[in-house]
Scaffold this motif. Structure first.
Motif, PDB file in Angstrom:
ATOM      1  N   SER A   1       0.836  -1.205   0.000  1.00 25.22           N
ATOM      2  CA  SER A   1       0.000   0.000   0.000  1.00 25.22           C
ATOM      3  C   SER A   1       0.871   1.256   0.000  1.00 25.22           C
ATOM      4  N   LYS A   2       0.312   2.339  -0.529  1.00 27.31           N
ATOM      5  CA  LYS A   2       1.006   3.625  -0.500  1.00 27.31           C
ATOM      6  C   LYS A   2       0.371   4.581   0.511  1.00 27.31           C
ATOM      7  N   GLY A   3      -0.578   4.087   1.311  1.00 27.05           N
ATOM      8  CA  GLY A   3      -1.249   4.925   2.307  1.00 27.05           C
ATOM      9  C   GLY A   3      -0.571   4.833   3.660  1.00 27.05           C
ATOM     10  N   PHE A   4      -0.211   5.984   4.211  1.00 24.51           N
ATOM     11  CA  PHE A   4       0.457   6.025   5.518  1.00 24.51           C
ATOM     12  C   PHE A   4      -0.137   7.121   6.379  1.00 24.51           C
ATOM     13  N   GLU A   5       0.007   6.934   7.688  1.00 26.35           N
ATOM     14  CA  GLU A   5      -0.280   8.002   8.638  1.00 26.35           C
ATOM     15  C   GLU A   5       0.928   8.133   9.554  1.00 26.35           C
ATOM     16  N   ASP A   6       1.184   9.354   9.994  1.00 28.17           N
ATOM     17  CA  ASP A   6       2.311   9.592  10.889  1.00 28.17           C
ATOM     18  C   ASP A   6       2.017   9.019  12.267  1.00 28.17           C
ATOM     19  N   VAL A   7       3.031   8.423  12.848  1.00 30.97           N
ATOM     20  CA  VAL A   7       2.977   7.946  14.228  1.00 30.97           C
ATOM     21  C   VAL A   7       4.256   8.444  14.892  1.00 30.97           C
ATOM     22  N   ILE A   8       4.103   9.069  16.035  1.00 33.10           N
ATOM     23  CA  ILE A   8       5.237   9.591  16.778  1.00 33.10           C
ATOM     24  C   ILE A   8       5.494   8.656  17.958  1.00 33.10           C
ATOM     25  N   LEU A   9       6.707   8.133  18.022  1.00 34.96           N
ATOM     26  CA  LEU A   9       7.092   7.217  19.098  1.00 34.96           C
ATOM     27  C   LEU A   9       8.088   7.896  20.024  1.00 34.96           C
ATOM     28  N   ASP A  10       8.120   7.458  21.271  1.00 31.74           N
ATOM     29  CA  ASP A  10       9.198   7.880  22.162  1.00 31.74           C
ATOM     30  C   ASP A  10      10.482   7.285  21.600  1.00 31.74           C
ATOM     31  N   GLY A  11      11.522   8.045  21.553  1.00 27.60           N
ATOM     32  CA  GLY A  11      12.784   7.572  20.994  1.00 27.60           C
ATOM     33  C   GLY A  11      13.593   6.799  22.003  1.00 27.60           C
ATOM     34  N   VAL A  12      13.029   5.704  22.506  1.00 29.34           N
ATOM     35  CA  VAL A  12      13.653   4.917  23.559  1.00 29.34           C
ATOM     36  C   VAL A  12      13.851   3.489  23.068  1.00 29.34           C
TER      37      VAL A  12
END
Length: 121
Positions: free
Chosen positions: A40-51
């Motif tokens: 698929s070419k569909g994405f949504e942004d997800v922000i993760l803790d950089g841990v």
């Protein structure tokens, strides 16, 4: 704002910008153009803790031009918690393998001219 600018801004906050496939939910680095799991070419942004934990690294004692003042340092690969994702970055003051055992807990600590900064937790 470009993806690169977003990655930098989130890294400055200790966060990690990823893309989640809207069809299958697979997480990717933010530079992905299509899902490697379902196409698929569909994405949504997800922000993760950089841990996460250090998966591997290399110690730099002879730095490239412009980075001499930072030696010794390590270029590390951080395995981000609860994902299959890894991100690379700069970790200061690592002179020997004893300074940074594989598996050491670490986190994204910022961004500067060296790139993403990672520090021990």
């Amino acid at each position: 704002m470009t993806i690169e600018e977003q990655v930098i801004e989130y890294a400055k906050q200790g966060k990690f910008l990823t893309h989640k496939c809207t069809d299958c939910g697979f997480l990717h680095l933010s530079t992905a153009y299509y899902c490697r799991k379902c196409g698929s070419k569909g994405f949504e942004d997800v922000i993760l803790d950089g841990v996460g934990s250090i998966a591997t690294y290399t110690i730099i004692t002879v730095a490239p031009a412009g980075f001499e003042k930072y030696t010794p340092y390590a270029f590390v690969v951080l395995q981000v918690d609860n994902t299959d994702l890894r991100i690379s970055g700069f970790m200061a003051d690592v002179a020997t393998p004893a300074d940074l055992p594989v598996g050491t807990r670490a986190k994204i600590a910022g961004f500067d001219e060296r790139g993403i900064l990672i520090e021990k937790q």
